[in-house]
Write an enzyme that holds these catalytic residues in place. Structure first.
Site, PDB file in Angstrom:
ATOM      1  N   PRO A  95       0.823  -1.224   0.000  1.00  0.00           N
ATOM      2  CA  PRO A  95       0.000   0.000   0.000  1.00  0.00           C
ATOM      3  C   PRO A  95       0.852   1.268   0.000  1.00  0.00           C
ATOM      4  O   PRO A  95       0.341   2.346  -0.313  1.00  0.00           O
ATOM      5  CB  PRO A  95      -0.806  -0.108   1.303  1.00  0.00           C
ATOM      6  CG  PRO A  95      -0.758  -1.554   1.694  1.00  0.00           C
ATOM      7  CD  PRO A  95       0.554  -2.061   1.185  1.00  0.00           C
ATOM      8  N   ARG A 160      -1.106  -8.420 -21.016  1.00  0.00           N
ATOM      9  CA  ARG A 160      -2.059  -8.055 -22.082  1.00  0.00           C
ATOM     10  C   ARG A 160      -1.537  -6.962 -23.002  1.00  0.00           C
ATOM     11  O   ARG A 160      -2.111  -6.715 -24.055  1.00  0.00           O
ATOM     12  CB  ARG A 160      -3.414  -7.653 -21.499  1.00  0.00           C
ATOM     13  CG  ARG A 160      -3.450  -6.315 -20.800  1.00  0.00           C
ATOM     14  CD  ARG A 160      -4.816  -6.043 -20.231  1.00  0.00           C
ATOM     15  NE  ARG A 160      -5.825  -5.900 -21.277  1.00  0.00           N
ATOM     16  CZ  ARG A 160      -5.977  -4.816 -22.038  1.00  0.00           C
ATOM     17  NH1 ARG A 160      -5.153  -3.791 -21.918  1.00  0.00           N
ATOM     18  NH2 ARG A 160      -6.929  -4.759 -22.931  1.00  0.00           N
TER      19      ARG A 160
HETATM   20  C1  4G4 Z   1       3.015  -5.035   2.255  1.00  0.00           C
HETATM   21  C2  4G4 Z   1       2.822  -4.415   3.464  1.00  0.00           C
HETATM   22  C3  4G4 Z   1      -0.718  -4.223  -1.603  1.00  0.00           C
HETATM   23  C4  4G4 Z   1       2.004  -5.830   1.711  1.00  0.00           C
HETATM   24  C5  4G4 Z   1       1.641  -4.584   4.147  1.00  0.00           C
HETATM   25  C6  4G4 Z   1      -0.547  -5.162  -0.598  1.00  0.00           C
HETATM   26  C7  4G4 Z   1      -2.782  -3.597  -0.609  1.00  0.00           C
HETATM   27  C8  4G4 Z   1      -1.843  -3.445  -1.615  1.00  0.00           C
HETATM   28  C9  4G4 Z   1       0.810  -6.027   2.388  1.00  0.00           C
HETATM   29  C10 4G4 Z   1       0.617  -5.378   3.622  1.00  0.00           C
HETATM   30  C11 4G4 Z   1      -1.526  -5.259   0.380  1.00  0.00           C
HETATM   31  C12 4G4 Z   1      -2.068  -2.433  -2.689  1.00  0.00           C
HETATM   32  C13 4G4 Z   1      -0.979  -6.735   4.893  1.00  0.00           C
HETATM   33  C14 4G4 Z   1      -1.268  -4.307   4.730  1.00  0.00           C
HETATM   34  C15 4G4 Z   1      -0.246  -6.884   1.771  1.00  0.00           C
HETATM   35  N1  4G4 Z   1      -2.619  -4.483   0.346  1.00  0.00           N
HETATM   36  N2  4G4 Z   1      -2.905  -1.447  -2.468  1.00  0.00           N
HETATM   37  N3  4G4 Z   1      -1.426  -6.123   1.460  1.00  0.00           N
HETATM   38  N4  4G4 Z   1      -0.568  -5.494   4.353  1.00  0.00           N
HETATM   39  O1  4G4 Z   1      -1.448  -2.527  -3.744  1.00  0.00           O
END
Ligand code: 4G4
Length: 248
Positions: A95, A160
């Site tokens: 995120p 794609r």
């Molecule tokens: C890395 C850090 C990507 C990965 C924390 C991954 C949303 C996205 C994660 C986490 C993700 C996005 C568990 C919060 C895995 N969530 N928006 N989750 N979490 O691309």
């Protein structure tokens, strides 16, 4: 194009490897997806990949060492597949990353491949990320339980766009966003549905008029729904002429 995916849930990837356009691209070896489970690189009897965070708090953190070994294995596979490692970045789906858009996708289509790192729990030990991650990508401002779905979204969007995959027919380049505008509406049989006809111009066989009509539809939609995209749009010569006709 080469992909290695590092994930503790490799079975999830059948969602793309066994179905549709991406599944076909893999069968034809236009794209290859290697799945690497960091659990296979643990040394303890319990095959642990997570531990409690230093400093306390809820949740678990993925440990650096199994992931380091998984990345080394992914780089071996990339080299065996003929990739230049400078054109095969390690991409972390999180995120906190740069938001994925068609601009980033276009850059990625030029890579030999990618190593995709999927986090679970609260994420990954920061020291592993500092040492090995080349790009951090987010698919949008929301939180998921793991990086697997974002990794699949990224691979789908890149695969794609490979010319061989879309049969070199430019249909992927004509899509929404690739040229900076939203897509035009599409119609097929029957000629009438729920009392609604197909726009006459699409039945005229006049290809120049059809191209112009589609472009004007793209413009109207983009102006109405995405003024931010319209502001950034730079038309080519033909499009400039069509826009003039629209305003006259
Ligand atoms: C890395 C850090 C990507 C990965 C924390 C991954 C949303 C996205 C994660 C986490 C993700 C996005 C568990 C919060 C895995 N969530 N928006 N989750 N979490 O691309």
């Amino acid at each position: 194009m080469f992909f290695a995916v590092i994930s503790i849930l490799p079975e999830m990837f059948t969602a793309i490897t066994e179905y549709g356009v991406v599944g076909r691209a893999i069968k034809r070896e236009q794209a290859m997806i290697h799945l690497i489970n960091p659990r296979d690189f643990t040394t303890d009897n319990y095959r642990r990949i997570d531990e409690r965070p230093f400093g306390g708090g809820p949740g678990m953190v993925m440990m650096a060492e199994p992931l380091e070994k998984a990345i080394a294995h992914a780089k071996d596979l990339a080299m065996q597949a003929g990739c230049d490692l400078d054109k095969c970045p390690v991409v972390y789906l999180s995120p906190q990353g740069e938001t994925l858009g068609e601009t980033v996708v276009t850059q990625m289509v030029a890579f030999d491949g990618m190593i995709l790192l999927c986090g679970r729990y609260e994420g990954i030990d920061e020291r592993l990320l500092e040492t090995y991650v080349d790009m951090e990508i987010s698919i949008g401002d929301y939180v998921l339980t793991g990086g697997e779905l974002p990794a699949m979204v990224l691979m789908d969007s890149v695969i794609r766009r490979l010319p061989a995959v879309m049969g070199d027919d430019l249909s992927a380049e004509q899509d929404s966003f690739v040229d900076g505008l939203l897509d035009c509406p599409h119609y097929t049989k029957p000629l009438e549905f729920q009392g609604k006809a197909v726009p006459d111009v699409l039945l005229s066989g006049h290809h120049a008029n059809i191209a112009k009509w589609r472009f004007i539809q793209q413009v109207k939609r983009t102006q109405a729904r995405r003024p931010d995209l319209w502001e950034k749009f730079s038309p080519n010569k033909q499009q400039l002429k069509w826009l003039k006709d629209l305003n006259d």
